[in-house]
Motif scaffolding. Structure first.
Motif, PDB file in Angstrom:
ATOM      1  N   LEU A 150       0.810  -1.210   0.000  1.00  6.58           N
ATOM      2  CA  LEU A 150       0.000   0.000   0.000  1.00  6.58           C
ATOM      3  C   LEU A 150       0.846   1.264   0.000  1.00  6.58           C
ATOM      4  O   LEU A 150       0.408   2.304  -0.511  1.00  6.58           O
ATOM      5  CB  LEU A 150      -0.921  -0.001   1.226  1.00  6.58           C
ATOM      6  N   ALA A 151       2.045   1.193   0.571  1.00  9.42           N
ATOM      7  CA  ALA A 151       2.894   2.386   0.641  1.00  9.42           C
ATOM      8  C   ALA A 151       3.232   2.940  -0.729  1.00  9.42           C
ATOM      9  O   ALA A 151       3.526   4.135  -0.870  1.00  9.42           O
ATOM     10  CB  ALA A 151       4.175   2.064   1.410  1.00  9.42           C
ATOM     11  N   ALA A 152       3.195   2.111  -1.740  1.00 10.42           N
ATOM     12  CA  ALA A 152       3.459   2.580  -3.102  1.00 10.42           C
ATOM     13  C   ALA A 152       2.336   3.461  -3.639  1.00 10.42           C
ATOM     14  O   ALA A 152       2.491   4.106  -4.672  1.00 10.42           O
ATOM     15  CB  ALA A 152       3.675   1.387  -4.039  1.00 10.42           C
ATOM     16  N   ARG A 153       1.190   3.474  -2.939  1.00 10.17           N
ATOM     17  CA  ARG A 153       0.007   4.201  -3.421  1.00 10.17           C
ATOM     18  C   ARG A 153      -0.303   3.809  -4.864  1.00 10.17           C
ATOM     19  O   ARG A 153      -0.433   4.653  -5.756  1.00 10.17           O
ATOM     20  CB  ARG A 153       0.227   5.709  -3.322  1.00 10.17           C
ATOM     21  N   PRO A 154      -0.468   2.503  -5.121  1.00 13.46           N
ATOM     22  CA  PRO A 154      -0.619   2.036  -6.500  1.00 13.46           C
ATOM     23  C   PRO A 154      -2.007   2.317  -7.050  1.00 13.46           C
ATOM     24  O   PRO A 154      -2.980   2.480  -6.306  1.00 13.46           O
ATOM     25  CB  PRO A 154      -0.395   0.532  -6.372  1.00 13.46           C
ATOM     26  N   LYS A 155      -2.111   2.333  -8.367  1.00 15.36           N
ATOM     27  CA  LYS A 155      -3.411   2.417  -9.036  1.00 15.36           C
ATOM     28  C   LYS A 155      -4.030   1.030  -9.176  1.00 15.36           C
ATOM     29  O   LYS A 155      -5.250   0.901  -9.315  1.00 15.36           O
ATOM     30  CB  LYS A 155      -3.253   3.068 -10.407  1.00 15.36           C
ATOM     31  N   TYR A 156      -3.177   0.002  -9.152  1.00 17.13           N
ATOM     32  CA  TYR A 156      -3.635  -1.382  -9.262  1.00 17.13           C
ATOM     33  C   TYR A 156      -2.895  -2.195  -8.203  1.00 17.13           C
ATOM     34  O   TYR A 156      -1.676  -2.092  -8.070  1.00 17.13           O
ATOM     35  CB  TYR A 156      -3.375  -1.949 -10.661  1.00 17.13           C
ATOM     36  N   LEU A 157      -3.641  -2.991  -7.464  1.00 17.12           N
ATOM     37  CA  LEU A 157      -3.084  -3.748  -6.347  1.00 17.12           C
ATOM     38  C   LEU A 157      -3.428  -5.218  -6.542  1.00 17.12           C
ATOM     39  O   LEU A 157      -4.611  -5.582  -6.627  1.00 17.12           O
ATOM     40  CB  LEU A 157      -3.685  -3.227  -5.035  1.00 17.12           C
ATOM     41  N   LEU A 158      -2.404  -6.073  -6.623  1.00 16.03           N
ATOM     42  CA  LEU A 158      -2.573  -7.511  -6.834  1.00 16.03           C
ATOM     43  C   LEU A 158      -2.165  -8.235  -5.560  1.00 16.03           C
ATOM     44  O   LEU A 158      -1.026  -8.104  -5.105  1.00 16.03           O
ATOM     45  CB  LEU A 158      -1.723  -7.983  -8.016  1.00 16.03           C
ATOM     46  N   LEU A 159      -3.080  -9.019  -5.002  1.00 13.59           N
ATOM     47  CA  LEU A 159      -2.888  -9.617  -3.685  1.00 13.59           C
ATOM     48  C   LEU A 159      -3.079 -11.127  -3.757  1.00 13.59           C
ATOM     49  O   LEU A 159      -4.130 -11.602  -4.187  1.00 13.59           O
ATOM     50  CB  LEU A 159      -3.912  -9.035  -2.703  1.00 13.59           C
ATOM     51  N   ASP A 160      -2.081 -11.875  -3.305  1.00 11.91           N
ATOM     52  CA  ASP A 160      -2.164 -13.327  -3.304  1.00 11.91           C
ATOM     53  C   ASP A 160      -2.522 -13.809  -1.902  1.00 11.91           C
ATOM     54  O   ASP A 160      -1.686 -13.824  -1.000  1.00 11.91           O
ATOM     55  CB  ASP A 160      -0.826 -13.937  -3.757  1.00 11.91           C
ATOM     56  N   GLU A 161      -3.789 -14.155  -1.716  1.00  9.62           N
ATOM     57  CA  GLU A 161      -4.311 -14.642  -0.440  1.00  9.62           C
ATOM     58  C   GLU A 161      -4.002 -13.666   0.699  1.00  9.62           C
ATOM     59  O   GLU A 161      -3.303 -14.006   1.662  1.00  9.62           O
ATOM     60  CB  GLU A 161      -3.769 -16.042  -0.137  1.00  9.62           C
ATOM     61  N   PRO A 162      -4.526 -12.451   0.627  1.00  7.61           N
ATOM     62  CA  PRO A 162      -4.165 -11.428   1.627  1.00  7.61           C
ATOM     63  C   PRO A 162      -4.668 -11.699   3.032  1.00  7.61           C
ATOM     64  O   PRO A 162      -4.185 -11.080   3.983  1.00  7.61           O
ATOM     65  CB  PRO A 162      -4.825 -10.159   1.061  1.00  7.61           C
ATOM     66  N   THR A 163      -5.627 -12.619   3.202  1.00  2.32           N
ATOM     67  CA  THR A 163      -6.145 -12.896   4.542  1.00  2.32           C
ATOM     68  C   THR A 163      -5.491 -14.118   5.190  1.00  2.32           C
ATOM     69  O   THR A 163      -5.887 -14.526   6.280  1.00  2.32           O
ATOM     70  CB  THR A 163      -7.673 -13.094   4.505  1.00  2.32           C
ATOM     71  N   THR A 164      -4.475 -14.693   4.538  1.00  3.69           N
ATOM     72  CA  THR A 164      -3.763 -15.834   5.106  1.00  3.69           C
ATOM     73  C   THR A 164      -3.170 -15.462   6.462  1.00  3.69           C
ATOM     74  O   THR A 164      -2.617 -14.380   6.630  1.00  3.69           O
ATOM     75  CB  THR A 164      -2.635 -16.276   4.162  1.00  3.69           C
ATOM     76  N   PHE A 165      -3.287 -16.362   7.432  1.00  7.51           N
ATOM     77  CA  PHE A 165      -2.742 -16.228   8.793  1.00  7.51           C
ATOM     78  C   PHE A 165      -3.506 -15.221   9.657  1.00  7.51           C
ATOM     79  O   PHE A 165      -3.169 -15.066  10.834  1.00  7.51           O
ATOM     80  CB  PHE A 165      -1.252 -15.819   8.774  1.00  7.51           C
ATOM     81  N   LEU A 166      -4.487 -14.524   9.118  1.00  2.00           N
ATOM     82  CA  LEU A 166      -5.193 -13.518   9.898  1.00  2.00           C
ATOM     83  C   LEU A 166      -6.373 -14.131  10.647  1.00  2.00           C
ATOM     84  O   LEU A 166      -7.057 -15.019  10.142  1.00  2.00           O
ATOM     85  CB  LEU A 166      -5.708 -12.404   8.982  1.00  2.00           C
ATOM     86  N   ASP A 167      -6.619 -13.629  11.868  1.00  4.45           N
ATOM     87  CA  ASP A 167      -7.806 -14.070  12.593  1.00  4.45           C
ATOM     88  C   ASP A 167      -9.041 -13.423  11.974  1.00  4.45           C
ATOM     89  O   ASP A 167      -8.947 -12.593  11.061  1.00  4.45           O
ATOM     90  CB  ASP A 167      -7.686 -13.748  14.086  1.00  4.45           C
ATOM     91  N   LEU A 168     -10.208 -13.830  12.461  1.00  3.05           N
ATOM     92  CA  LEU A 168     -11.456 -13.406  11.832  1.00  3.05           C
ATOM     93  C   LEU A 168     -11.607 -11.889  11.846  1.00  3.05           C
ATOM     94  O   LEU A 168     -12.063 -11.288  10.858  1.00  3.05           O
ATOM     95  CB  LEU A 168     -12.639 -14.067  12.539  1.00  3.05           C
ATOM     96  N   GLU A 169     -11.221 -11.249  12.950  1.00  2.93           N
ATOM     97  CA  GLU A 169     -11.334  -9.789  13.035  1.00  2.93           C
ATOM     98  C   GLU A 169     -10.509  -9.103  11.964  1.00  2.93           C
ATOM     99  O   GLU A 169     -10.983  -8.194  11.271  1.00  2.93           O
ATOM    100  CB  GLU A 169     -10.899  -9.312  14.421  1.00  2.93           C
ATOM    101  N   HIS A 170      -9.270  -9.548  11.798  1.00  2.00           N
ATOM    102  CA  HIS A 170      -8.389  -8.882  10.832  1.00  2.00           C
ATOM    103  C   HIS A 170      -8.716  -9.291   9.394  1.00  2.00           C
ATOM    104  O   HIS A 170      -8.467  -8.528   8.467  1.00  2.00           O
ATOM    105  CB  HIS A 170      -6.929  -9.156  11.175  1.00  2.00           C
ATOM    106  N   GLN A 171      -9.276 -10.482   9.200  1.00  2.00           N
ATOM    107  CA  GLN A 171      -9.790 -10.810   7.871  1.00  2.00           C
ATOM    108  C   GLN A 171     -10.876  -9.815   7.470  1.00  2.00           C
ATOM    109  O   GLN A 171     -10.894  -9.313   6.347  1.00  2.00           O
ATOM    110  CB  GLN A 171     -10.366 -12.231   7.861  1.00  2.00           C
ATOM    111  N   GLY A 172     -11.786  -9.546   8.399  1.00  2.00           N
ATOM    112  CA  GLY A 172     -12.827  -8.562   8.124  1.00  2.00           C
ATOM    113  C   GLY A 172     -12.262  -7.189   7.849  1.00  2.00           C
ATOM    114  O   GLY A 172     -12.762  -6.456   6.979  1.00  2.00           O
ATOM    115  N   GLY A 173     -11.184  -6.831   8.560  1.00  2.00           N
ATOM    116  CA  GLY A 173     -10.550  -5.552   8.330  1.00  2.00           C
ATOM    117  C   GLY A 173      -9.944  -5.446   6.946  1.00  2.00           C
ATOM    118  O   GLY A 173     -10.032  -4.392   6.287  1.00  2.00           O
ATOM    119  N   VAL A 174      -9.319  -6.529   6.475  1.00  2.00           N
ATOM    120  CA  VAL A 174      -8.732  -6.522   5.138  1.00  2.00           C
ATOM    121  C   VAL A 174      -9.822  -6.414   4.078  1.00  2.00           C
ATOM    122  O   VAL A 174      -9.688  -5.651   3.106  1.00  2.00           O
ATOM    123  CB  VAL A 174      -7.869  -7.789   4.911  1.00  2.00           C
ATOM    124  N   VAL A 175     -10.900  -7.170   4.239  1.00  2.00           N
ATOM    125  CA  VAL A 175     -12.004  -7.099   3.277  1.00  2.00           C
ATOM    126  C   VAL A 175     -12.561  -5.680   3.206  1.00  2.00           C
ATOM    127  O   VAL A 175     -12.797  -5.137   2.119  1.00  2.00           O
ATOM    128  CB  VAL A 175     -13.097  -8.112   3.653  1.00  2.00           C
TER     129      VAL A 175
END
Length: 250
Positions: A150-175
């Motif tokens: 995110l620090a790159a402030r991109p126009k397009y962001l490609l994420l490979d399984e971004p909720t891996t290892f996250l608990d339910l609260e932080h999965q919801g935060g990522v979504v």
């Protein structure tokens, strides 16, 4: 012509003539069983793998025509993990996301510092910005790598399984963050395993055996027949508050 577009991608590995477009301001979720080519397609669209056939276009130009810094200012990629030295501080890892924006001498300015602070905050990693990477849990490390992208402030962001290892609260935060980024005009493409997270995206695409077998709105794609073919006959779909909800029967 705008957006990020894969046309007729053949190879490497499993991919067999895949066409997929990501528009600015949308969240596109990519589903499929293990080995279907999801990560490979993401890496091709990030410019990290070259296909045997077909082409990736970024805002109307072939992606291969961009230099690495020019591409890095528009496009950020979050892998499933990163080989960073364990002794690096969290803030140092996140600052690496600003490299495409730095000048000839690599000097940070106010805009760079603000981007790092923002990325740490929205990813939920600000609380441990001064800790060494090696002291973090898997979920904490995942949030740091998200902040780096995110620090790159991109126009397009490609994420490979971004909720891996996250608990339910932080999965919801990522979504919630992915939806917020899309509202800000960022095009977001995420590989997911959980179809219920994919149901919250604007569009869903499904890979099977290296081929794109479905794409469209979640309610169009997340249907029992297709999902049973992917994951087994016990898959069921209910509709709650207008959205499909996927569960296993029995």
């Amino acid at each position: 012509m705008g957006g990020l577009e894969a046309r007729g991608i053949v190879g490497p590995f499993a991919l067999k003539g895949v066409d997929l477009a990501l528009d600015p301001g949308e969240w596109l979720a990519l589903l499929g069983p293990n080995g279907s080519g999801k990560t490979t397609l993401l890496r091709v669209m990030a410019g990290l793998l070259r296909p045997r056939g077909g082409e990736v276009f970024l805002e109307g130009r072939p992606l291969r025509a961009y230099g690495p810094y020019e591409r890095g200012r528009r496009l950020a990629y979050l892998p499933q993990g990163g080989p960073y030295p364990e002794g690096l501080l969290v803030e140092e890892v996140v600052r690496l996301g600003r490299l495409p924006h730095l000048g000839l001498w690599g000097r940070e300015g106010k805009e760079d510092r603000e981007a790092v602070d923002w990325a740490l905050e929205v990813s939920g990693a600000a609380a441990f910005r001064g800790r060494p990477l090696g002291t973090l849990s898997g979920g904490e490390r995942q949030r740091v790598l998200l902040a780096r992208a995110l620090a790159a402030r991109p126009k397009y962001l490609l994420l490979d399984e971004p909720t891996t290892f996250l608990d339910l609260e932080h999965q919801g935060g990522v979504v919630a963050l992915l939806r917020r980024l899309a509202r800000m005009g960022v095009g977001v493409l995420s590989v997911l395993h959980d179809p219920n997270q994919a149901a919250l995206a604007h569009r869903v695409a499904v890979l099977r055996g290296g081929q794109l077998v479905a794409q469209g709105r979640p309610e169009e794609v997340l249907r029992e027949g297709l999902l049973a073919a992917l994951y087994g006959p016990g898959v069921r779909v209910a509709h709650l508050s207008g959205r499909p909800h996927v569960y296993l029967d029995g």
